[in-house]
Design a protein around this motif. Structure first.
Motif, PDB file in Angstrom:
ATOM      1  N   THR A  37       0.933  -1.180   0.140  1.00 53.85           N
ATOM      2  CA  THR A  37       0.027  -0.065   0.199  1.00 53.85           C
ATOM      3  C   THR A  37       0.863   1.313  -0.041  1.00 53.85           C
ATOM      4  N   PHE A  38       0.134   2.490  -0.097  1.00 54.04           N
ATOM      5  CA  PHE A  38       1.055   3.595  -0.176  1.00 54.04           C
ATOM      6  C   PHE A  38       0.713   3.967   1.459  1.00 54.04           C
ATOM      7  N   GLY A  39       0.447   3.355   2.041  1.00 54.33           N
ATOM      8  CA  GLY A  39       0.219   3.827   3.701  1.00 54.33           C
ATOM      9  C   GLY A  39      -1.176   3.817   4.073  1.00 54.33           C
ATOM     10  N   GLU A  40      -1.562   4.700   5.184  1.00 55.15           N
ATOM     11  CA  GLU A  40      -2.593   4.500   5.912  1.00 55.15           C
ATOM     12  C   GLU A  40      -3.501   5.842   5.491  1.00 55.15           C
ATOM     13  N   ASP A  41      -2.986   6.821   4.684  1.00 53.29           N
ATOM     14  CA  ASP A  41      -4.018   8.077   4.396  1.00 53.29           C
ATOM     15  C   ASP A  41      -4.456   8.121   3.165  1.00 53.29           C
ATOM     16  N   THR A  42      -5.703   8.481   3.076  1.00 55.70           N
ATOM     17  CA  THR A  42      -6.729   8.430   1.972  1.00 55.70           C
ATOM     18  C   THR A  42      -6.202   9.496   0.899  1.00 55.70           C
ATOM     19  N   LEU A  43      -5.683  10.881   1.282  1.00 51.99           N
ATOM     20  CA  LEU A  43      -5.240  11.768   0.469  1.00 51.99           C
ATOM     21  C   LEU A  43      -3.834  11.254  -0.129  1.00 51.99           C
ATOM     22  N   VAL A  44      -2.888  10.736   0.581  1.00 52.67           N
ATOM     23  CA  VAL A  44      -1.578  10.343   0.066  1.00 52.67           C
ATOM     24  C   VAL A  44      -1.928   9.169  -0.820  1.00 52.67           C
ATOM     25  N   VAL A  45      -2.944   8.161  -0.530  1.00 49.78           N
ATOM     26  CA  VAL A  45      -3.062   6.944  -1.284  1.00 49.78           C
ATOM     27  C   VAL A  45      -3.372   7.646  -2.817  1.00 49.78           C
ATOM     28  N   SER A  46      -4.418   8.624  -2.742  1.00 49.30           N
ATOM     29  CA  SER A  46      -5.067   9.126  -3.862  1.00 49.30           C
ATOM     30  C   SER A  46      -4.156   9.813  -4.722  1.00 49.30           C
ATOM     31  N   ARG A  47      -3.172  10.680  -4.157  1.00 51.66           N
ATOM     32  CA  ARG A  47      -2.282  11.343  -5.101  1.00 51.66           C
ATOM     33  C   ARG A  47      -1.199  10.660  -5.520  1.00 51.66           C
ATOM     34  N   LEU A  48      -0.538   9.626  -4.742  1.00 43.43           N
ATOM     35  CA  LEU A  48       0.576   8.784  -5.088  1.00 43.43           C
ATOM     36  C   LEU A  48      -0.117   7.932  -6.253  1.00 43.43           C
ATOM     37  N   GLY A  49      -1.252   7.230  -5.852  1.00 48.07           N
ATOM     38  CA  GLY A  49      -1.843   6.622  -6.838  1.00 48.07           C
ATOM     39  C   GLY A  49      -2.242   7.188  -8.325  1.00 48.07           C
ATOM     40  N   ALA A  50      -2.523   8.507  -8.334  1.00 47.35           N
ATOM     41  CA  ALA A  50      -2.858   8.925  -9.448  1.00 47.35           C
ATOM     42  C   ALA A  50      -1.530   9.295 -10.249  1.00 47.35           C
ATOM     43  N   ALA A  51      -0.410   9.620  -9.263  1.00 53.63           N
ATOM     44  CA  ALA A  51       0.925   9.945  -9.885  1.00 53.63           C
ATOM     45  C   ALA A  51       1.361   8.778 -10.713  1.00 53.63           C
ATOM     46  N   ILE A  52       1.251   7.577 -10.108  1.00 55.27           N
ATOM     47  CA  ILE A  52       2.090   6.199 -10.630  1.00 55.27           C
ATOM     48  C   ILE A  52       1.361   5.879 -11.769  1.00 55.27           C
ATOM     49  N   ILE A  53      -0.019   6.195 -11.785  1.00 57.34           N
ATOM     50  CA  ILE A  53      -0.867   5.760 -12.988  1.00 57.34           C
ATOM     51  C   ILE A  53      -0.323   6.768 -14.096  1.00 57.34           C
ATOM     52  N   ARG A  54      -0.151   8.000 -13.822  1.00 52.03           N
ATOM     53  CA  ARG A  54       0.011   8.960 -14.759  1.00 52.03           C
ATOM     54  C   ARG A  54       1.436   8.401 -15.731  1.00 52.03           C
ATOM     55  N   GLY A  55       2.305   7.978 -14.666  1.00 57.63           N
ATOM     56  CA  GLY A  55       3.779   7.448 -15.285  1.00 57.63           C
ATOM     57  C   GLY A  55       3.236   6.130 -16.128  1.00 57.63           C
ATOM     58  N   TYR A  56       2.555   5.446 -15.747  1.00 56.95           N
ATOM     59  CA  TYR A  56       2.414   3.918 -16.412  1.00 56.95           C
ATOM     60  C   TYR A  56       1.907   4.257 -17.656  1.00 56.95           C
ATOM     61  N   GLN A  57       0.757   5.192 -17.700  1.00 57.30           N
ATOM     62  CA  GLN A  57      -0.146   5.222 -19.109  1.00 57.30           C
ATOM     63  C   GLN A  57       0.574   6.272 -19.963  1.00 57.30           C
ATOM     64  N   THR A  58       1.690   6.933 -19.482  1.00 54.83           N
ATOM     65  CA  THR A  58       2.397   7.792 -20.409  1.00 54.83           C
ATOM     66  C   THR A  58       2.230   7.389 -21.825  1.00 54.83           C
ATOM     67  N   ASP A  59       1.699   8.160 -22.836  1.00 56.75           N
ATOM     68  CA  ASP A  59       1.604   7.808 -24.226  1.00 56.75           C
ATOM     69  C   ASP A  59       1.199   6.361 -24.333  1.00 56.75           C
ATOM     70  N   GLY A  60       0.442   5.792 -23.573  1.00 62.42           N
ATOM     71  CA  GLY A  60      -0.310   4.606 -23.971  1.00 62.42           C
ATOM     72  C   GLY A  60       0.839   3.629 -23.910  1.00 62.42           C
ATOM     73  N   LEU A  61       1.806   3.425 -22.849  1.00 63.28           N
ATOM     74  CA  LEU A  61       2.972   2.638 -22.898  1.00 63.28           C
ATOM     75  C   LEU A  61       2.391   1.097 -22.231  1.00 63.28           C
ATOM     76  N   VAL A  62       1.585   1.243 -21.095  1.00 64.81           N
ATOM     77  CA  VAL A  62       0.916   0.145 -20.670  1.00 64.81           C
ATOM     78  C   VAL A  62      -0.500   0.774 -20.112  1.00 64.81           C
ATOM     79  N   ALA A  63      -1.285  -0.378 -19.854  1.00 66.19           N
ATOM     80  CA  ALA A  63      -2.607  -0.035 -18.921  1.00 66.19           C
ATOM     81  C   ALA A  63      -2.308  -0.171 -17.663  1.00 66.19           C
ATOM     82  N   ALA A  64      -2.864   0.749 -16.802  1.00 66.78           N
ATOM     83  CA  ALA A  64      -2.519   0.634 -15.418  1.00 66.78           C
ATOM     84  C   ALA A  64      -3.810  -0.234 -14.720  1.00 66.78           C
ATOM     85  N   CYS A  65      -3.827  -0.676 -13.641  1.00 68.85           N
ATOM     86  CA  CYS A  65      -5.084  -1.416 -13.002  1.00 68.85           C
ATOM     87  C   CYS A  65      -4.980  -0.868 -11.464  1.00 68.85           C
TER      88      CYS A  65
END
Ligand code: BGC
Length: 722
Positions: A156-184
């Motif tokens: 997990t990204f830890g215990e806090d809803t906001l941190v999980v939301s922000r880091l979750g969105a960040a890693i997905i932006r990275g994964y899906q850059t220019d359609g490299l891969v789909a995130a899940c």
């Protein structure tokens, strides 16, 4: 940083037309197979090979690059030639592939509070995955790590809803850059909140609670364009999430507007029949799951027959099947799999030097300094003799953690570390070529050894400590104590580790303890015995190199805890944002506070916070306000501070947590300088979720807290007007 392009590109009208034409041509069997994802675990080899040759599967999982050829050949020679999507658990790097970059675990990377770093990790991982011939990462985990007994807190990204939301969105932006891969995004929903910390159990939450704490990260990643979701094994209030129309269709797809597809977790259609006693057979399971909103079945081959029968019986209207297939084909279109435009980086990107550099930065940012009586940084010139002691000092397996080539798809005890791997011991040896370093493991964590051997190890370590100027003591847990089905009823350090810490500190004053663990453990004893204490979680391949550089002061600490540490297992849950206690404390035999709080993390720099200023001390419920604070680096060392902004509603018609994080920022502050940090906050962030599921901001006073450690605060009061 180059601006990423995570939002899936719009599908061209030609491709939309092609998708509809394909759906028009597909037989029921072709459609149902498109909705089925298989691994070689699912069927006997002969049957599985036949499926691969027929090439109708929508997706395969756990196939690594060099093996993809025959799967692609099967699909290319099938009637409609629809290529499969290859899914992989690349959850901290493409780590199931030996030689690929193994980044710090999700929990470790969360210590950085660094969205830019996490996005870059996502991008690097996506490049390695795509270069390896694969298309889809089963990541990120957006579960909230609140019950530390649960075996998957490390993911997990830890215990806090906001941190999980922000880091979750960040890693997905990275994964899906220019359609490299789909995130899940997984595991939808509240999987980490299972009763008793027991993996996959039922969850005792209400929809209101789900909306307050567990749904926001998933909503955030829908907004970030996440292409797929995975359902959780567990259930909410007695209903398995994978058959919950409420959570899948009504909330995720209709209310949040998720337009990608939903895959179940491993063999979950089968579990509905064989484990959860919800469906009498696969046909009923298929009906419940598909009507609820699942689009793809992971690893239940019986789904093919069950779903076909359910459609033929009229239990699943064809429009539901078409909707699922359309969602799957649209994701494939976004990846370039439908029209032969799939782009893949060159394989040389796998484990490349640029990713190694990023990994080192990630490892540095993921270490948290919890205590320092002044012993750190260690002075090379005055160091004398160093004893490196402890079961995790040279255990590369414990350091890289779960979901790597040594642990999945099945444990591989003979695996060798990646060439770049550095443990704390090898890191210190490389950083201190001229210093005498002795190494003694001192004890084991879980291995069976004789009493004589155990005593011998203990005595050898004590002797080494007695003779040393400084002891670097590396303790923790190992792979056997983290991961699926590895929940713990006791978070005390296993084996003789506490005894080792006590006996070492009795003979040497200068003990620097480094915790290499999957998650927070009970550290009271260790704290007492240590002149300095570092928490590293699973720092990836370069975890040891980062620790050495930090201990010697070649680098500075900036990490903060994304999760709290309890006094004992019995004081769980210990997450920071609970309701206040009021009946004379919580326990007669334990403190009411935590050992360490979310947000804590020391550094070699020292920061002084000025008073908190508000843009206005009165705002309306639909307004916005700014919170400003000056932070001065009063030390001689350049540093980075993670500044945290919390709030509490001072009079509210509902119970509200003692504090809730509403924003954070990583700020570089050179020695002697002052930086002004400004948070712009919409008043809607001060709300609570009502019984009608609205976000309600009640007029009245709110306290705002600014902090660098989650324990000491500068405050101001804001009034929200009628
Ligand atoms: C886990 C998922 C994982 C899947 C495929 C499941 O057991 O819960 O997180 O993605 O297996 O490996």
């Amino acid at each position: 940083m180059k601006k990423s392009n995570a939002k899936p590109a719009k599908i061209s009208p030609e491709l939309e037309k092609k998708i509809e034409e394909l759906i028009g041509k597909m037989t029921l069997n072709e459609k149902v197979n498109q909705m089925l994802q298989l691994s070689y675990h699912a069927l006997p080899a002969e049957e599985f090979n036949k499926k691969v040759e027929a090439g109708l599967q929508g997706s395969y999982l756990h196939v690594l690059g060099p093996e993809t050829g025959r799967y692609n050949d099967g699909a290319a020679s099938s009637r409609l030639g629809i290529m499969p999507m290859f899914g992989i658990d690349a959850v901290h790097g493409h780590a199931l592939l030996h030689g690929a970059t193994v980044f710090p675990s999700q929990l470790a990377m969360a210590c950085s509070f660094d969205e830019e770093l996490v996005e870059k990790i996502g991008l690097a991982t996506a490049k390695e995955v795509a270069a390896d011939g694969l298309d889809w990462v089963f990541s990120p985990v957006l579960c909230i790590g609140r019950d530390l007994r649960w075996g998957r807190v490390d993911e997990t990204f830890g215990e806090d809803t906001l941190v999980v939301s922000r880091l979750g969105a960040a890693i997905i932006r990275g994964y899906q850059t220019d359609g490299l891969v789909a995130a899940c995004a997984k595991h939808y929903l509240a999987y980490g909140e299972a009763t008793g910390g027991r993996d996959a159990y039922d969850t005792e939450i209400t929809e209101r609670k789900a909306r307050e704490s567990f749904l926001p990260p998933f909503r955030a990643v829908v907004d970030a364009g996440c292409m797929t979701f995975m359902t959780a094994y567990g259930s909410i209030d007695g209903i398995p999430v994978m058959i919950s129309r409420r959570y899948l269709r009504e909330i995720l797809k209709d209310e949040f507007g998720f337009d990608g597809f939903v895959v179940t977790d491993w063999a979950n259609f089968q579990a509905l029949v064989k484990r959860q006693y919800i469906a009498k057979d696969e046909t009923e399971a298929a009906k419940l799951g598909v009507l609820a909103g699942n689009d793809m079945s992971m690893n239940t081959p019986e789904f093919e027959r069950g779903c076909t029968e359910a459609v033929e019986r009229g239990d699943i209207p064809m429009e539901f099947i078409d909707d699922a297939v359309r969602r799957i084909l649209r994701v494939k279109a976004r990846l370039g799999l439908l029209d032969g435009t799939r782009k893949r980086p060159d394989r040389s990107v796998i484990g490349c030097a640029e990713h190694e550099k990023l990994n080192y930065r990630a490892a540095l940012e993921s270490c948290v300094l919890l205590e320092n009586n002044g012993i750190l940084p260690l002075d090379r010139k005055k160091l004398g003799k160093v004893a490196v002691i402890g079961p995790n000092a040279d255990d590369w397996r414990a350091q890289i953690g779960d979901w790597t080539f040594l642990s999945h798809p099945s444990p591989n005890p003979d695996a060798e570390p990646n060439d770049v791997n550095v443990t704390v011991l090898s890191g210190l040896r490389a950083a201190l070529p001229d210093t005498e370093i002795v190494y003694e493991p001192g004890c084991v964590i879980e291995k069976e050894i004789s009493d004589e051997e155990s005593d011998r190890m203990m005595h050898a370590a004590i002797a080494a400590a007695r003779d040393a100027d400084v002891v670097v003591l590396v303790l923790g847990d190992d792979l056997a104590e983290n991961g699926e089905t590895k929940d713990r009823s006791d978070l005390t350090l296993y084996g003789r580790q506490n005894e080792l810490a006590r006996r070492i500190s009795a003979v040497c004053q200068n003990v620097v303890t480094v915790m290499v663990t999957g998650k927070p453990l009970v550290l009271g004893e260790v704290k007492k015995c240590s002149a300095a204490l570092l928490q590293c979680f699973n720092g990836g391949d370069l975890g040891g190199k980062a620790v050495a550089a930090l201990l010697l002061g070649d680098e500075n600490f900036s990490g903060k805890l994304p999760i709290s540490f309890p006094y004992s297992t019995g004081t769980l849950p210990c997450y920071y944002n609970q309701y206040d206690y009021w009946h004379d404390g919580r326990y007669m035999d334990a403190p009411t506070t935590n050992l360490y709080y979310f947000g804590r993390g020391l550094s070699y720099s020292e920061f002084e916070y000025g008073d908190v200023k508000l843009s206005s001390d009165k705002i309306s419920a639909d307004g916005e306000f700014a919170v400003t604070v000056d932070i001065k680096n009063v030390s001689e060392r350049d540093g980075v501070e993670v500044v945290q902004l919390y709030f509490r509603d001072l009079v509210c018609s509902r119970l509200t947590p003692v504090r809730t994080l509403i924003d954070f920022a990583r700020v570089e502050i050179p020695a002697g300088e002052t930086k002004t940090v400004t948070f712009r906050v919409p008043a809607s962030s001060l709300g609570f979720v009502s019984e009608k599921y609205d976000n309600v901001v009640e007029p009245g006073d709110f306290r705002l807290f600014v902090s660098g450690d989650g324990e000491h605060f500068k405050t101001a009061t804001l009034t929200v007007t009628e």
